[in-house]
Every structure is written in structure tokens, then in C-alpha cells.
Motif scaffolding. Structure first.
Motif, PDB file in Angstrom:
ATOM      1  N   GLY A 263       8.588   0.497 -11.475  1.00 43.67           N
ATOM      2  CA  GLY A 263       7.041   1.110 -11.627  1.00 43.67           C
ATOM      3  C   GLY A 263       6.980   2.136 -10.737  1.00 43.67           C
TER       4      GLY A 263
ATOM      5  N   PHE B 195       1.804  14.763   1.223  1.00 40.99           N
ATOM      6  CA  PHE B 195       3.184  14.462   0.609  1.00 40.99           C
ATOM      7  C   PHE B 195       2.866  14.906  -0.774  1.00 40.99           C
ATOM      8  CE2 PHE B 195       2.771  10.452  -1.601  1.00 40.99           C
ATOM      9  CZ  PHE B 195       1.691  10.319  -1.384  1.00 40.99           C
TER      10      PHE B 195
ATOM     11  N   ASP C 160      -1.865   6.029 -12.706  1.00 39.63           N
ATOM     12  CA  ASP C 160      -0.912   4.994 -12.419  1.00 39.63           C
ATOM     13  C   ASP C 160      -1.529   3.700 -13.230  1.00 39.63           C
ATOM     14  OD1 ASP C 160       0.165   6.782 -10.887  1.00 39.63           O
ATOM     15  OD2 ASP C 160      -0.866   6.030  -9.246  1.00 39.63           O
TER      16      ASP C 160
ATOM     17  N   ARG D 114       0.878  -1.059   0.025  1.00 37.40           N
ATOM     18  CA  ARG D 114       0.033   0.103  -0.026  1.00 37.40           C
ATOM     19  C   ARG D 114       0.820   1.415   0.024  1.00 37.40           C
ATOM     20  NH1 ARG D 114      -1.740   0.548   6.456  1.00 37.40           N
ATOM     21  NH2 ARG D 114       0.476   2.107   6.659  1.00 37.40           N
ATOM     22  N   ASP D 115       1.954   1.054   0.887  1.00 34.52           N
ATOM     23  CA  ASP D 115       2.825   2.389   0.629  1.00 34.52           C
ATOM     24  C   ASP D 115       3.526   2.678  -0.629  1.00 34.52           C
ATOM     25  OD1 ASP D 115       2.212   2.721   3.352  1.00 34.52           O
ATOM     26  OD2 ASP D 115       4.041   1.842   4.334  1.00 34.52           O
ATOM     27  N   ARG D 116       3.806   1.400  -1.206  1.00 35.72           N
ATOM     28  CA  ARG D 116       4.243   1.659  -2.648  1.00 35.72           C
ATOM     29  C   ARG D 116       3.154   2.238  -3.520  1.00 35.72           C
ATOM     30  NH1 ARG D 116       7.289  -3.663  -4.663  1.00 35.72           N
ATOM     31  NH2 ARG D 116       7.600  -2.142  -6.367  1.00 35.72           N
ATOM     32  N   ALA D 117       2.182   1.581  -3.314  1.00 34.80           N
ATOM     33  CA  ALA D 117       1.058   2.112  -4.377  1.00 34.80           C
ATOM     34  C   ALA D 117       0.862   3.787  -4.120  1.00 34.80           C
ATOM     35  CB  ALA D 117      -0.069   1.274  -4.168  1.00 34.80           C
ATOM     36  N   VAL D 118       0.683   4.127  -2.657  1.00 37.86           N
ATOM     37  CA  VAL D 118      -0.063   5.425  -2.607  1.00 37.86           C
ATOM     38  C   VAL D 118       1.345   6.621  -2.606  1.00 37.86           C
ATOM     39  CG1 VAL D 118      -0.997   6.762  -0.825  1.00 37.86           C
ATOM     40  CG2 VAL D 118      -1.644   4.795  -0.938  1.00 37.86           C
ATOM     41  N   GLN D 119       2.273   6.090  -2.016  1.00 35.99           N
ATOM     42  CA  GLN D 119       3.604   7.128  -2.139  1.00 35.99           C
ATOM     43  C   GLN D 119       4.286   7.175  -3.267  1.00 35.99           C
ATOM     44  OE1 GLN D 119       5.412   6.271   1.862  1.00 35.99           O
ATOM     45  NE2 GLN D 119       3.620   6.759   2.985  1.00 35.99           N
ATOM     46  N   ARG D 120       4.703   5.986  -3.899  1.00 38.01           N
ATOM     47  CA  ARG D 120       5.353   6.118  -4.909  1.00 38.01           C
ATOM     48  C   ARG D 120       4.474   5.821  -6.404  1.00 38.01           C
ATOM     49  NH1 ARG D 120       9.732   2.009  -4.146  1.00 38.01           N
ATOM     50  NH2 ARG D 120       9.342   1.439  -1.880  1.00 38.01           N
ATOM     51  N   GLY D 121       3.070   5.795  -6.374  1.00 43.07           N
ATOM     52  CA  GLY D 121       2.537   5.526  -7.389  1.00 43.07           C
ATOM     53  C   GLY D 121       2.500   4.154  -8.359  1.00 43.07           C
ATOM     54  N   ASN D 122       3.218   3.373  -7.676  1.00 38.49           N
ATOM     55  CA  ASN D 122       3.620   2.101  -8.025  1.00 38.49           C
ATOM     56  C   ASN D 122       2.474   1.020  -8.101  1.00 38.49           C
ATOM     57  OD1 ASN D 122       4.813  -0.404  -8.790  1.00 38.49           O
ATOM     58  ND2 ASN D 122       6.679   0.026  -8.073  1.00 38.49           N
ATOM     59  N   ARG D 123       1.908   0.814  -9.331  1.00 37.62           N
ATOM     60  CA  ARG D 123       0.635  -0.136  -9.420  1.00 37.62           C
ATOM     61  C   ARG D 123       1.033  -1.473  -9.760  1.00 37.62           C
ATOM     62  NH1 ARG D 123      -3.894   1.126  -6.058  1.00 37.62           N
ATOM     63  NH2 ARG D 123      -3.513   3.488  -5.868  1.00 37.62           N
ATOM     64  N   SER D 124       2.353  -1.806  -9.996  1.00 38.64           N
ATOM     65  CA  SER D 124       2.640  -3.070 -10.299  1.00 38.64           C
ATOM     66  C   SER D 124       2.874  -3.954  -9.195  1.00 38.64           C
ATOM     67  CB  SER D 124       3.906  -2.866 -11.274  1.00 38.64           C
ATOM     68  OG  SER D 124       5.096  -2.420 -10.456  1.00 38.64           O
TER      69      SER D 124
ATOM     70  N   VAL E 217      -7.681  -4.329  -3.241  1.00 39.37           N
ATOM     71  CA  VAL E 217      -8.587  -4.257  -4.233  1.00 39.37           C
ATOM     72  C   VAL E 217      -8.717  -5.575  -4.990  1.00 39.37           C
ATOM     73  CG1 VAL E 217      -9.424  -3.409  -6.604  1.00 39.37           C
ATOM     74  CG2 VAL E 217      -8.584  -1.870  -4.621  1.00 39.37           C
TER      75      VAL E 217
ATOM     76  N   ARG F  41       4.073  13.599  -4.406  1.00 40.53           N
ATOM     77  CA  ARG F  41       4.522  12.526  -5.142  1.00 40.53           C
ATOM     78  C   ARG F  41       5.719  12.969  -6.281  1.00 40.53           C
ATOM     79  NH1 ARG F  41       0.329   8.544  -7.596  1.00 40.53           N
ATOM     80  NH2 ARG F  41       1.210   9.416  -9.754  1.00 40.53           N
TER      81      ARG F  41
END
Lengths: 133, 275
Positions: B58, B152, B213, A68-78, A84, B154
Motif C-alpha cells: 500500500g 522530503f 491516500d 506514522r512513518d509508513r503513513a507520512v513518508q510512504r503514504g501508506n494508509r493501510s 486518529v 514522496r
């Protein structure tokens, strides 16, 4: 001295119980396929979890927090572990096809969390049913 | 160097169990691989970087900065297409008015990511309409004041709230010069999958980050831009400020644009023309 022995025995007994519970959890006997909610995609033939089911039972919360931290903070959806995604696959459905919220009584998330006495707050904000609009 | 290694392998305790020939082989393999790796890094650093990016993590990068240009001349009076589209896209319409909450309070407190503002020049009477949302500042005051780091920015310039960390103190709402942030006061029963929302957190426009994204190639648009275009106004242009080939960068290069409250030197990502 007698007190000490008694405490020691109690401790050992406690450890045994915890150990047995963990063994049951990891071997998957406590929660077999039966714990999947009826009507969920996870029950479809050929479907498999994103990870080893025993590992997921034990560590899903760590994977979810990490991703979740990768997805939210770094926009990483991979990411491999998304809430979900869990809900999409594990939400049960009524015979009519209407999805049932995953933390309703007896449903996929609730079945384990109730048994283990865990109160989570994912669903204070997150949708409990797959997106269908 | 190899002499040293030979010496240590001949006399060292840990090499007793290893056949000398086998150890020699392993060392050769190791040296060969090291030389190959070093050579690749020296010969083709550009190639390696490209490969790393293609197969990479990514994560969003600062190679992009998302922004908007809003032509206020094209923004029609009375039209709320962008507001409605935003509410549907981000599940804001699923937040219902609590029964005990009177209308006037609800109007002030309901979540709103984008709102229409009407300006009137008191000298000439000229009326200007414009939508205002989070301006996605380069130096966002909301992030400065956030005590937990939930507000924050991005890498790609989108200013967001990580609601896993937000404690609902609302300092950011006070700090924002654009009144862009909303607080969720009540339990929310229903959410969209890509737009979680719950009591006690602050939220604001994230430039439809879920669209960015999940981008599968092609042009990314925001819900408000789509709705404005569908209504025939084309007042909102979204794109990458750092890509000189993007429609947004070209439009910005062609005409005079303004930042709202440019005096604050926040370098906003959302800019306006004709105000």
C-alpha cells in the motif's frame, strides 16, 4: 561490606517493585475495563481493540511510531495503528454527545499517562477529538 | 547434492534424533516447495508482480507523479475560492490570530498553503491572476537544505514536511523560490484529524495527500480544484503526470505550459498556461 549488602537489598527490593508493577500492567488488573472513558465507542458491545489490549497497553507507542512513518513518508494508509483511529474509538463523550479530549484529566490517554508520569507531545499537533465537521 | 546430504545425515551429530524416513520426507517437501517457488518465479514473473501489487504494502510508488495545470486565463480577479477551500480542507482557518500579534504581522506570518498573485505587464498593462502553492519540484531545494530530512519528496512526487522530524529551523522557507512554506508560530488549539498542526513546524501544500491516500477509486481531486470548478472557473486541473490517459497529461500535451522559474531547472509538478 555492610554497605554493599544494603545496596544489594535495596536493588532487589527495587526490582521486586518494578516487577510487580509490570505484572500488574500485563495482567490487566491495574487498568481493567473501568479505564475506558464513558461514552467512548470502545465501550460499545462487540467492539474490540486493533490488538490484544495487554499488548496495546505496553507497546502502543511503538506501533504508533512505526505506522506514522509508513503513513507520512510512504503514504501508506493501510496501517493498523493510527492515532486518529485510537481517538475515534477511545474519546469519551459527555451526556450531550460532545466528545471530550482524550488527554483531559481522567480521560483515556491521560488516565495512564498521569499514573505512569509520562508526558507525551502527540496532542501538541494532533486533534484530541474525533473529526465531526 | 543429495548424496552429500545423505552422507551428512548418516554421520552427522544433529541427525541422530531424527528418524531417517521422516528426515527424507522433510527434505522432499522442502525440495518440492523450492522447485515450485522457483518454477513460479521463472514461468510467471509478471503474474507474481501483479499479485504482490494487489495484495501489497500500500505504499505510494513512482508509477505516479501528481501535478497540476493552472490556466491563468480562467483564474478570475478577486476570486479567492481556492484559498478559502484550502484553508477549510486543511484546517488552516482554525489557526487564530494571537492577541498580541498586530494585523500587519499576522498577514505576513499566518500559515498559507495557496495564495493569489496578480501580475501586471508594465508595457501593456495586461493583468494576470494566478494561484501559487508548493510547486512540487522534482528536485526540491527545500529537501536539499533540510538538516533533518523532514522535508522530503514522496515516491509519487508530493513534496511534504514530516513534522515528526521537523525542528523548525526554517531553512526550507529560505530555500523555496516560490515562498510556498509557512511556519506555525503559536500554539494551535484545534486541528482537523487529517491535518495535524502545531507550534514550531514548517508546512506547505501537500496536494491534499489525505485525499490521495484515502482514495477509494474514482478520480482524485484537490480541494482547490473542486472550489475553482464550483465557482465556475475550472482554472485548476489536478492529476497524474505520468498517466498518459489522465486529463492532466492530455491537457499538457495539447497546449504550451510554463513552469515558474523554469531557469532553476527544478522540474515543477505544477505548471501554468497563459503567463
Amino acid at each position: 561490606m555492610a554497605m554493599c549488602v544494603a545496596t544489594g537489598l535495596r536493588r532487589i527490593a527495587g526490582l521486586l517493585v518494578v516487577g510487580m508493577a509490570l505484572a500488574a500492567l500485563t495482567s490487566g488488573t491495574a487498568f481493567a475495563v473501568g479505564s475506558l472513558s464513558p461514552g467512548s465507542k470502545a465501550l460499545a458491545p462487540g467492539s474490540s481493540c486493533v490488538g490484544d489490549p495487554n499488548d496495546m497497553r505496553r507497546n502502543h507507542m511503538r506501533y504508533l511510531n512505526h505506522d506514522r512513518d509508513r503513513a507520512v513518508q510512504r503514504g501508506n494508509r493501510s496501517i493498523n495503528h493510527s492515532l486518529v483511529g485510537c481517538i475515534d474509538c477511545h474519546a469519551g463523550r459527555e451526556a450531550s454527545g460532545t466528545p471530550i479530549p482524550v488527554s483531559d484529566k481522567g480521560q483515556f490517554c491521560a488516565s495512564c499517562h498521569t499514573y505512569t508520569g509520562i508526558r507525551i507531545n502527540c496532542f501538541q499537533c494532533h486533534s484530541q477529538v474525533p473529526e465531526e465537521r | 547434492m543429495s548424496d552429500d546430504l545423505n552422507k551428512s545425515s548418516a554421520h552427522g551429530v544433529d541427525s541422530v534424533c531424527v528418524e531417517p524416513a521422516l528426515e527424507q520426507q522433510q527434505r522432499r517437501a522442502f525440495l518440492r516447495n523450492t522447485v515450485i517457488a522457483a518454477g513460479a518465479a521463472v514461468v510467471a514473473p509478471g503474474l507474481l508482480i501483479t499479485v504482490a501489487k494487489a495484495t501489497g504494502s500500500g505504499d505510494v510508488t513512482s508509477n505516479q507523479r501528481w501535478g497540476m495545470l493552472i490556466d491563468t486565463d480562467k483564474c478570475a480577479s478577486g476570486c479567492t475560492a481556492c484559498v478559502e477551500a484550502c484553508e477549510t480542507e486543511n484546517g488552516i482557518d482554525l489557526v487564530v490570530q494571537p492577541k498580541r500579534n498586530p494585523d500587519h504581522l499576522w498577514e505576513q506570518q499566518r500559515p498559507q498553503w495557496i495564495r493569489k498573485v496578480k501580475l501586471q505587464d508594465q508595457q501593456t498593462g495586461v493583468v494576470t491572476n494566478l494561484p501559487i502553492m508548493c510547486q512540487h519540484c522534482e528536485k526540491p531545494p527545500c529537501c536539499d537544505v533540510c538538516p533533518t530530512g523532514a522535508s522530503f519528496k514522496r515516491a509519487d512526487g508530493i513534496v511534504m514536511v514530516d513534522r515528526h522530524i521537523c525542528i523548525g529551523c526554517r531553512y526550507c522557507m529560505m530555500a523555496c523560490p516560490y515562498k510556498a512554506r509557512s511556519f506555525i508560530h503559536q500554539h494551535v488549539a484545534e486541528q482537523r484529524s487529517h491535518a495535524p498542526r502545531g507550534i514550531g513546524c514548517v508546512e506547505s501544500c501537500n496536494l491534499c495527500a489525505h485525499r490521495i491516500d484515502r482514495d477509494q477509486g474514482g478520480e482524485v481531486t484537490t480541494a482547490c480544484q473542486d472550489a475553482c470548478a464550483a465557482a465556475g472557473h475550472h482554472a485548476i486541473l489536478f492529476g497524474d503526470l505520468k498517466d498518459p490517459e489522465s486529463a492532466l497529461a492530455k491537457a499538457l500535451a495539447e497546449q504550451t505550459s510554463r513552469q515558474i522559474r523554469a531557469d532553476l531547472e527544478l522540474n515543477t509538478g505544477v505548471r501554468y498556461t497563459n503567463i
